[in-house]
Design a protein around this motif. Structure first.
Motif, PDB file in Angstrom:
ATOM      1  N   UNK B 573       0.945  -1.048  -0.159  1.00 36.95           N
ATOM      2  CA  UNK B 573      -0.108  -0.014   0.090  1.00 36.95           C
ATOM      3  C   UNK B 573       0.982   1.401   0.253  1.00 36.95           C
ATOM      4  N   UNK B 574       1.787   1.251   0.882  1.00 36.54           N
ATOM      5  CA  UNK B 574       2.711   2.629   0.949  1.00 36.54           C
ATOM      6  C   UNK B 574       3.445   2.682  -0.096  1.00 36.54           C
ATOM      7  N   UNK B 575       3.921   1.538  -0.905  1.00 41.13           N
ATOM      8  CA  UNK B 575       4.947   1.750  -2.077  1.00 41.13           C
ATOM      9  C   UNK B 575       4.061   1.443  -3.447  1.00 41.13           C
ATOM     10  N   UNK B 576       2.638   1.643  -3.223  1.00 42.24           N
ATOM     11  CA  UNK B 576       1.923   1.626  -4.259  1.00 42.24           C
ATOM     12  C   UNK B 576       2.380   0.393  -5.423  1.00 42.24           C
ATOM     13  N   UNK B 577       2.702  -0.579  -4.708  1.00 37.71           N
ATOM     14  CA  UNK B 577       3.029  -1.862  -5.674  1.00 37.71           C
ATOM     15  C   UNK B 577       1.770  -3.133  -5.362  1.00 37.71           C
ATOM     16  N   UNK B 578       1.928  -3.885  -6.234  1.00 37.15           N
ATOM     17  CA  UNK B 578       1.389  -5.176  -5.808  1.00 37.15           C
ATOM     18  C   UNK B 578       1.928  -5.827  -4.819  1.00 37.15           C
ATOM     19  N   UNK B 579       0.913  -6.537  -4.064  1.00 34.66           N
ATOM     20  CA  UNK B 579       1.459  -7.235  -2.828  1.00 34.66           C
ATOM     21  C   UNK B 579       2.493  -8.324  -3.223  1.00 34.66           C
ATOM     22  N   UNK B 580       2.034  -9.045  -4.390  1.00 34.83           N
ATOM     23  CA  UNK B 580       2.828 -10.211  -4.814  1.00 34.83           C
ATOM     24  C   UNK B 580       4.239  -9.770  -4.966  1.00 34.83           C
ATOM     25  N   UNK B 582       6.205  -7.731  -3.451  1.00 35.28           N
ATOM     26  CA  UNK B 582       7.059  -7.298  -2.157  1.00 35.28           C
ATOM     27  C   UNK B 582       7.894  -8.435  -1.642  1.00 35.28           C
ATOM     28  N   UNK B 583       8.902  -8.226  -1.712  1.00 33.37           N
ATOM     29  CA  UNK B 583       9.702  -9.229  -0.837  1.00 33.37           C
ATOM     30  C   UNK B 583      10.357  -8.803   0.585  1.00 33.37           C
ATOM     31  N   UNK B 584      10.419  -9.645   1.154  1.00 36.63           N
ATOM     32  CA  UNK B 584      10.980  -9.205   2.727  1.00 36.63           C
ATOM     33  C   UNK B 584      12.175  -9.945   2.939  1.00 36.63           C
ATOM     34  N   UNK B 585      13.349  -9.024   3.346  1.00 33.40           N
ATOM     35  CA  UNK B 585      14.763  -9.446   3.176  1.00 33.40           C
ATOM     36  C   UNK B 585      15.441  -8.918   4.104  1.00 33.40           C
ATOM     37  N   UNK B 586      16.285  -9.143   4.886  1.00 39.31           N
ATOM     38  CA  UNK B 586      17.326  -8.513   5.836  1.00 39.31           C
ATOM     39  C   UNK B 586      16.363  -7.328   6.481  1.00 39.31           C
ATOM     40  N   UNK B 593      12.904  -6.157  -7.686  1.00 40.87           N
ATOM     41  CA  UNK B 593      13.587  -5.523  -8.952  1.00 40.87           C
ATOM     42  C   UNK B 593      13.867  -4.046  -8.887  1.00 40.87           C
ATOM     43  N   UNK B 594      13.399  -3.617  -7.802  1.00 42.95           N
ATOM     44  CA  UNK B 594      13.541  -1.787  -7.575  1.00 42.95           C
ATOM     45  C   UNK B 594      14.423  -1.638  -6.588  1.00 42.95           C
ATOM     46  N   UNK B 595      14.612  -0.470  -6.272  1.00 43.15           N
ATOM     47  CA  UNK B 595      15.347   0.010  -4.843  1.00 43.15           C
ATOM     48  C   UNK B 595      14.346   0.802  -4.007  1.00 43.15           C
ATOM     49  N   UNK B 596      13.023   0.311  -4.307  1.00 47.67           N
ATOM     50  CA  UNK B 596      12.110   1.086  -3.256  1.00 47.67           C
ATOM     51  C   UNK B 596      11.949  -0.088  -2.156  1.00 47.67           C
ATOM     52  N   UNK B 597      12.073   0.313  -0.984  1.00 50.02           N
ATOM     53  CA  UNK B 597      12.083  -0.368   0.264  1.00 50.02           C
ATOM     54  C   UNK B 597      11.553   0.235   1.534  1.00 50.02           C
ATOM     55  N   UNK B 598      11.056  -0.342   2.345  1.00 46.45           N
ATOM     56  CA  UNK B 598      10.652   0.089   3.819  1.00 46.45           C
ATOM     57  C   UNK B 598      10.937  -0.535   4.843  1.00 46.45           C
TER      58      UNK B 598
END
Lengths: 264, 782
Positions: B573-580, B582-586, B593-598
């Protein structure tokens, strides 16, 4: 623990008077047996006369070739004493092996002897070295002091003041520990003394005892082989969960042999 | 940014600052307003009728607040047993009443007869001596072999032959057939010695009743507070479960003995309402010896049938298991379900039959103690295997290799399916670690000193991670055996974990925090582990059977997965991306595939300050819980080698070398695991060399009731261990972990005894192999 009255006299005379006044009073040395039995409610003295405030009962001094050790001297002090290590290293080593660190920091020579636990270490040294137990009334030779399980020659109100240990030519104490309590299942103190070899055994019987057959054999030749073949009779020895009388009798010979070897 | 690779790191234990500086809070440290103190009056006899219990004098003693007896608690139910065993004739086990205070009879030394409550402990103790109990002493059934003889005194009228059950497991006919065709049969007959647990903290409890809301709180040294509460409320006191809070604060060791619901806990809870004051009891060490549930105490005849090449054809085992005077909470299952199912060991023995007779005696109840059934099974298997190798003049490693299970999953003939393992690998590793190649030379050197050197092997397996509830239920369990966990993410991204597992020495506060910090990519300092309080924790089955990480840890992981999944929704929701996407890492939610992260903490804050948030689709907050019921047991396994030197003159055994290679699957904290192995080995070696509970066979008096007579292992009884691990990850939990708490105690007794019998050249030496026992074995051989 039940209630009792506590006394801490500053002199031997006051201690003797306090003990004389109360027939159910007990003298308190380091308390390593007495306090534990009171906590278990197995012992119920009306009064405790704490001897730790009496300065003359403490200390170690060289005495002829040997040492005289005050009755209230702690085991740890004997173990660390330069005088004892010099005159009778086997005695210092014995003291270093009594109980654990806490017991050695609290327990006293006089307390151990007056209690005369059949598995205590000090009685073996006192008898094995032919020491003299000095009291506020008299001097008692070791051979007359120990009277069997928890029994001594001390009379009511009599207080051990010190013990005089003559220096032997050589001596050693070897202990086989009870695997649970670590008390001596069998402890053998051997000494080659001015009056001849002495062998004193603790833990095995109802009280510390000498083994004349071994002493005779050692007088002929002070070597491990001399005692290796000397068997002790199992009759009258202690028997419990940890060791039958037979096993104890066997261990007396093995420990005597090892003690003679250790004495060098 | 979190510490990377926390899984597998020897993180120093977070709890040790508290323990080492005396800042822990144990049950006895809990002092409540208007506290009173309790002392139990206990039977000095093993078996006696209670003619009268007179409490008048005690009630009048100074400071006494209340005195209660079995007559006063007549309306209170008895203690339940949590596992139904059905005899081979189809009848259910005998379940005689287990009153919380003795009623008509006392059945073991230490059986509680009355409780005396006073203003101070000393007053309670003094008054307890004034309770006048008139006993009519009865003959006692003590030794398990005597108790099943015709005419033995009956402990309970409901079981006149003292048999609680006669349970059979496996295919008896197939076993008989295999024995008839066998080339060789190795037979052994031995006792598995009775042990007294001796946790450093004695049992303790402090119960308080609140008149304000008719509720109770019980502080108790216990391994599973929810089970304690469930058993006590539903089966004994009939109290509403939600009105009782059970707190097991810091607990100083359990080893199984603090799993159970004990009479004292119930009496205190009941009495706290009677006197309307908090009532505390802390066991004296003598009470611990007399009343903590004991362990082991089997008498077994075991046979192994082999072909001419040393292949195992069948095993037959008959065991008399001492249950003590009453059925303790899990007593019935330990010598049956947790024992006979392990008799395949690491081997392909095709046919196994075990028959176990559970026997009542006038002794303290016997229940689970570190390993619980599995040490007894391993002892049977590994003593048989080693003896068979000697009978057939085969190398003990070789006979094992010929019989190892090599393909997985493997269904044993005794009901378990091993998911994974590599037994040859652990054996190879331990042979190297133990320098078995250099053994012959060491034996020569010992001989030069007049000492007898021996070597012994033990390849154990255990079933841990208790347990799939449906399988346990089919086997008679009266409870579920899942675990629960809750992950509470605070607005700042800090995390509190609530786990139904209980730590009483295992280091969960560190190990679990490592798992959480690793999974969430946050610093371990940001994770706190809470346990041991039914008022805080959603539910729990507690800690035993080496289950905490495999079952409790997995419940936490499942709750963490829910947190991460919800976090992904918020991040999307925050990054206006599809849930699918979103990767959770570290520790970061990133658009693939982007540098957008929270960062994790940003997402946590968003969940609690939901201004820019999909409130129409998603609840605010970040708090998840999960229950996990395992699909199988876990199967830790290992190979141990022990080398002893025996002094033939005295019978003293010295363990010169002890090498252990364990396969615990994945390991989270190697230092903690090694500590668990060391502790387990010390207890197993204690059983082999030192510890043996003894009763007078006539009177039932406990002869080893103090440390003067009960030998606990000390540091100088033990060698410097050589330990190693091999790894085949568990296949059915997400951490791939198996459990390590009991292994040492399970595998080591057989290794030690195999070494001693090798040194002496005798078939058997009873445990504990004390100097006198070994000396006698040497004399008997001469």
């Amino acid at each position: 623990m039940y209630q009792f009255n506590y006394h801490k006299p500053a002199s031997l005379a006051d201690a003797a008077a306090a003990l004389a006044k109360n027939p159910d009073a007990k003298a308190l040395g380091g308390g390593q047996s007495l306090i534990a039995s009171m906590k278990l409610r197995l012992s119920q003295p009306s009064d405790l006369v704490d001897l730790s405030g009496i300065a003359e009962l403490r200390g170690i001094k060289a005495d002829g070739g040997g040492v005289t050790i005050g009755a209230m001297t702690r085991h740890a002090e004997v173990a660390a004493s330069a005088e004892v290590k010099k005159a009778i290293p086997a005695l210092a080593a014995l003291a270093a092996g009594i109980g654990d660190r806490m017991v050695r920091n609290m327990g006293t020579l006089g307390g151990s002897l007056a209690n005369n636990d059949p598995a205590a270490d000090y009685p073996a040294a006192v008898l094995g070295l032919g020491a003299t137990v000095n009291t506020n009334k008299r001097k008692i030779p070791a051979d007359q002091f120990f009277k069997g399980m928890y029994e001594t020659a001390l009379e009511a109100g009599e207080i051990i003041t010190s013990v005089t240990f003559p220096a032997p030519k050589k001596a050693a104490y070897v202990k086989f520990r009870n695997p649970a309590s670590r008390y001596a299942l069998v402890g053998v103190f051997v000494a080659d003394t001015a009056g001849g070899p002495r062998v004193a055994v603790t833990g095995a019987g109802p009280g510390v005892f000498r083994v004349p057959e071994m002493e005779k054999a050692l007088a002929a030749k002070f070597s491990p082989e001399s005692v290796a073949g000397v068997k002790v009779k199992a009759d009258g020895l202690n028997s419990d969960l940890h060791a039958s009388a037979e096993y104890r009798a066997h261990l007396v010979t093995v420990m005597a042999k090892r003690a003679v070897a250790a004495a060098g | 940014m979190g510490d990377m690779n926390l899984i597998g790191a020897s993180v120093k234990r977070k709890e040790d600052y508290r323990f080492l500086t005396g800042a822990g809070t144990y049950t006895d440290d809990v002092v409540l307003p208007q506290q009173t103190y309790a002392v139990f009056v206990r039977s000095p006899h093993a078996h006696a009728k209670l003619r009268a219990v007179r409490t008048d004098a005690a009630k009048k003693a100074p400071g006494v607040v209340g005195v209660f007896t079995g007559a006063d608690t007549a309306a209170v139910g008895g203690l339940p047993c949590g596992w139904l065993i059905t005899s081979k004739d189809g009848t259910p086990m005998k379940e005689p009443a287990h009153p919380i205070l003795a009623k008509e009879k006392v059945r073991h030394v230490g059986d509680p007869v009355a409780i005396v409550i006073a203003e101070t402990y000393a007053q309670a103790r003094d008054a307890a001596e004034l309770v006048d109990v008139d006993y009519e002493v009865l003959p006692a059934a003590v030794d398990v072999r005597d108790a099943v003889k015709p005419g033995a005194p009956a402990v309970h009228a409901e079981a006149p032959d003292n048999k609680c059950y006669v349970w059979g497991h496996g295919d008896a006919a197939a076993v008989d057939k295999a024995f008839k065709a066998a080339h060789h049969v190795t037979k052994l007959e031995f006792a598995n010695n009775r042990l007294i647990p001796n946790a450093i903290e004695p049992r303790a409890a402090n119960a308080v009743y609140s008149r304000a809301d008719d509720s109770y709180t019980l502080y108790v040294a216990n391994q599973n507070p929810h089970v304690e509460r469930l058993l006590m409320t539903a089966f004994v006191l009939g109290l509403p479960e939600h009105k009782v809070r059970v707190v097991a604060p810091d607990v100083g060791g359990g080893f199984g003995s603090k799993i159970f619901l004990y009479a004292e806990d119930v009496v205190l809870t009941w009495a706290s309402k009677q006197v309307n004051r908090p009532v505390k009891w802390t066991a004296e060490r003598s009470e611990s010896f007399m009343t903590d549930a004991h362990g082991r105490d089997h008498y077994t005849v075991a046979e192994l049938a082999l072909d001419k090449d040393g292949r195992f054809l069948a095993m037959r085992v008959h065991t008399l298991a001492n249950l003590g005077a009453y059925l303790s909470t899990f007593a019935s299952s330990v010598p049956t379900i947790l024992y006979a199912t392990l008799l395949a060991g690491q081997y392909t023995t095709p046919a196994i039959y075990a028959e176990v007779t559970g026997v009542f005696t006038n002794t303290t109840p016997v229940d689970a103690y570190r390993g619980a059934g599995r040490p007894e099974a391993t002892y049977v298997v590994e003593r048989l295997v080693e003896t068979a190798a000697r009978d057939l003049k085969m190398d003990p490693a070789e006979i094992r290799r010929r019989n190892f299970i090599r393909s997985f999953p493997y269904a044993t003939p005794v009901g378990l399916t091993y998911d994974t393992g590599n037994y040859e690998k652990t054996l190879d590793a331990v042979l190297k670690l133990a320098d078995v190649a250099g053994y012959a030379k060491r034996k020569e050197e010992s001989a030069k000193k007049g000492l007898l050197r021996g070597i012994g092997y033990s390849c154990y397996i255990e079933a841990c991670g208790l347990a799939p509830s449906n399988i346990a239920g089919a086997l008679g369990a009266r409870a579920g055996l899942f675990e629960a966990g809750e992950v509470r993410v605070h607005p700042t991204g800090k995390v509190t974990i609530f786990t139904g597992s209980h730590s009483h020495g295992q280091g969960h506060e560190t190990t679990f925090a490592q798992v959480v910090a690793d999974r969430l990519g946050i610093p371990i300092e940001d994770v706190d582990i809470q346990h041991g309080d039914t008022g805080k924790i959603l539910f729990g089955m507690g800690t035993y059977g080496s289950r905490s990480l495999a079952v409790g840890g997995t419940a936490i992981v499942k709750a963490l997965d829910k947190v991460v999944n919800k976090g992904k929704k918020i991040a999307a929701h925050l990054m206006e991306a599809a849930e699918a996407d979103i990767e959770f890492k570290n520790g970061f939610f990133q658009v693939a595939g982007t540098d957008k992260k929270k960062a994790f903490a940003e997402i946590a804050l968003t969940a609690y300050v939901p201004h820019n948030y999909p409130l129409d689709k998603l609840e605010p907050g970040l708090n998840e819980n999960a229950f996990y019921d395992p699909t199988n047991f876990t199967y830790p396994a290992g190979s141990y080698v022990c080398e002893v030197e025996v002094d033939p003159e005295t019978g003293v055994v010295r363990i010169d070398r002890f090498s252990a290679v364990d396969d615990f699957g994945n390991i989270v904290n190697p230092m903690i695991v090694e500590g668990q192995v060391h502790g387990g080995l010390a207890q197993g070696i204690g059983q082999a060399l030192l510890e043996g509970c003894r009763y007078d066979p006539e009177t039932g008096q406990l002869l080893t009731g103090t440390y003067q007579d009960y030998a606990m292992p000390r540091a100088d009884d033990l060698p410097a261990y050589q330990v190693g691990t091999e790894k085949t990850p568990c296949t059915h939990n997400p951490l791939g972990v198996k459990g390590c708490g009991e292994a040492g105690a399970i595998g080591s007794p057989a290794a030690v005894m195999n070494a001693i019998t090798d040194a002496l050249g005798v078939r058997d030496v009873p445990m504990p192999a004390t100097p006198q026992t070994v000396w006698r074995a040497i004399q008997a051989k001469r």
